[in-house]
Write an enzyme that holds these catalytic residues in place. Sequence first.
Site, PDB file in Angstrom:
ATOM      1  NE  ARG A  43      -3.983   0.663   1.935  1.00 41.28           N
ATOM      2  CZ  ARG A  43      -5.123   0.492   2.609  1.00 41.28           C
ATOM      3  NH1 ARG A  43      -5.331   1.317   3.646  1.00 41.28           N
ATOM      4  NH2 ARG A  43      -6.176   0.066   1.779  1.00 41.28           N
ATOM      5  CG  HIS A  55      -8.555   0.274  -2.709  1.00 38.72           C
ATOM      6  ND1 HIS A  55      -7.827  -0.940  -2.592  1.00 38.72           N
ATOM      7  CD2 HIS A  55      -9.058   0.486  -1.751  1.00 38.72           C
ATOM      8  CE1 HIS A  55      -7.946  -1.320  -1.322  1.00 38.72           C
ATOM      9  NE2 HIS A  55      -8.926  -0.377  -0.684  1.00 38.72           N
ATOM     10  CD  GLN A 112     -13.320  -1.878  -0.598  1.00 37.57           C
ATOM     11  OE1 GLN A 112     -12.409  -1.894   0.349  1.00 37.57           O
ATOM     12  NE2 GLN A 112     -14.310  -2.509  -0.464  1.00 37.57           N
ATOM     13  CG  ASP A 170     -13.315   6.453  -1.391  1.00 36.59           C
ATOM     14  OD1 ASP A 170     -13.324   6.134  -0.105  1.00 36.59           O
ATOM     15  OD2 ASP A 170     -12.372   6.363  -2.030  1.00 36.59           O
ATOM     16  CB  CYS A 225     -14.175   1.139  -0.128  1.00 36.33           C
ATOM     17  SG  CYS A 225     -13.819   3.041   0.106  1.00 36.33           S
TER      18      CYS A 225
HETATM   19  N1  NVA Z   1      -9.659   6.719  -1.369  1.00 37.12           N
HETATM   20  C1  NVA Z   1      -9.392   6.299  -0.147  1.00 37.12           C
HETATM   21  C2  NVA Z   1      -9.946   4.959   0.010  1.00 37.12           C
HETATM   22  C3  NVA Z   1      -9.485   4.183   1.389  1.00 37.12           C
HETATM   23  C4  NVA Z   1      -9.774   2.884   1.631  1.00 37.12           C
HETATM   24  C5  NVA Z   1      -8.221   6.664   0.291  1.00 37.12           C
HETATM   25  O1  NVA Z   1      -7.260   6.368  -0.773  1.00 37.12           O
HETATM   26  O2  NVA Z   1      -7.582   7.022   1.166  1.00 37.12           O
HETATM   27  N1   CP Z   2     -11.322  -0.151   2.393  1.00 34.09           N
HETATM   28  C1   CP Z   2     -10.299  -0.131   3.038  1.00 34.09           C
HETATM   29  O1   CP Z   2      -9.240  -0.340   2.219  1.00 34.09           O
HETATM   30  O2   CP Z   2      -9.853   0.119   4.215  1.00 34.09           O
HETATM   31  P1   CP Z   2      -8.632   0.155   5.054  1.00 34.09           P
HETATM   32  O3   CP Z   2      -7.911   1.358   4.369  1.00 34.09           O
HETATM   33  O4   CP Z   2      -8.931   0.179   6.517  1.00 34.09           O
HETATM   34  O5   CP Z   2      -7.485  -0.755   4.648  1.00 34.09           O
END
Ligand code: NVA
Ligand code: CP
Length: 304
Positions: free
Chosen positions: A102, A129, A132, A222, A262
């Site tokens: 990540r 992502h 997800q 989101d 998500c």
């Molecule tokens: N768009 C969000 C998704 C979190 C799971 C982010 O990147 O923070």
């Molecule tokens: N939806 C998701 O990826 O959650 P986290 O950021 O908690 O991993």
Amino acid sequence: MKDFLTIGQLTRTDLVALLDQAASLKEIQKRGGIHQPLAGKSVGLIFQKSSTRTRVSFEVGIFQLGGQSIFLSPHDIQLGRGETVADTARVLSRYLHAVVIRTYGQQIVEELAHYAEIPIINGLTDQHHPCQALADLLTVREQKGHLEGLKLAYIGDGNNMAHSLIEAAALSGMHISVAAPEGYRPDETIVANARSLAGAGKVDIVVDPFDAARDADVLYTDVWASMGQEAETEARKKIFKPYQINRALLKEAGADAIVMHCLPAHRGEEITEEVLEGPRSVVWDQAENRLHTQKAVLELLLGS
Ligand code: NVA
Ligand code: CP
């Protein structure tokens, strides 16, 4: 397939196979069955951003499949002190059987995959992502019995989540309608590529959330400010105010529409408490399905 970096890299056959395998792994787990194709294998988890679902579901999933997970925060590994991605990839390939990462730019996971001899799984970047979106498709398929021909309305920021959902919906023959303010629309190249997939469902990008939500089978949102955009939070709250999933927007959708997020959710911002906790919300099943779909990805990429 060596790596899992985007949904767009999959064929429709790959996608269906992953969803079918996830459904079957879910069945095995529910009846207490043991299935350990990762026995003797170790998977590294490099997380340069926070995570609840992705980290825990990968760690638990790897354990259930008989493997070992090793969590690597930037404070723990030399990558956080400037060791290059290429060197990290080559060294980790000598110890591990796969890496979940990540991070920020998609080019970082691509570079890791390029130099690594082991599978690399994208656990979220600024652009995508895919893990997800895979869980989301499984959830929709469980709820509706099929994917093709359904309409998914994505309301909000044209971000990583929007991009992976555009690819996932197009590949599944779903119609996706993204409602985003000007300046926050999804990446045009990703949209064009999704539209060009064989058998792709319709992809429209609109400004008015009510246009997207009309007769939708799925309403999805989101956060308005993603990880790394914290400094823009207040400005974004103003820009995205009309892009909230609430009672009025839900009324515009189909009578049996489900609501997805998500997570993590910001109640009162992108979604109201009432809708998130209401009878149409499937967010907890959606979160659970991260476990089952990621186990399917792990088994596909490194099961013997
Ligand atoms: N768009 C969000 C998704 C979190 C799971 C982010 O990147 O923070
Ligand atoms: N939806 C998701 O990826 O959650 P986290 O950021 O908690 O991993």
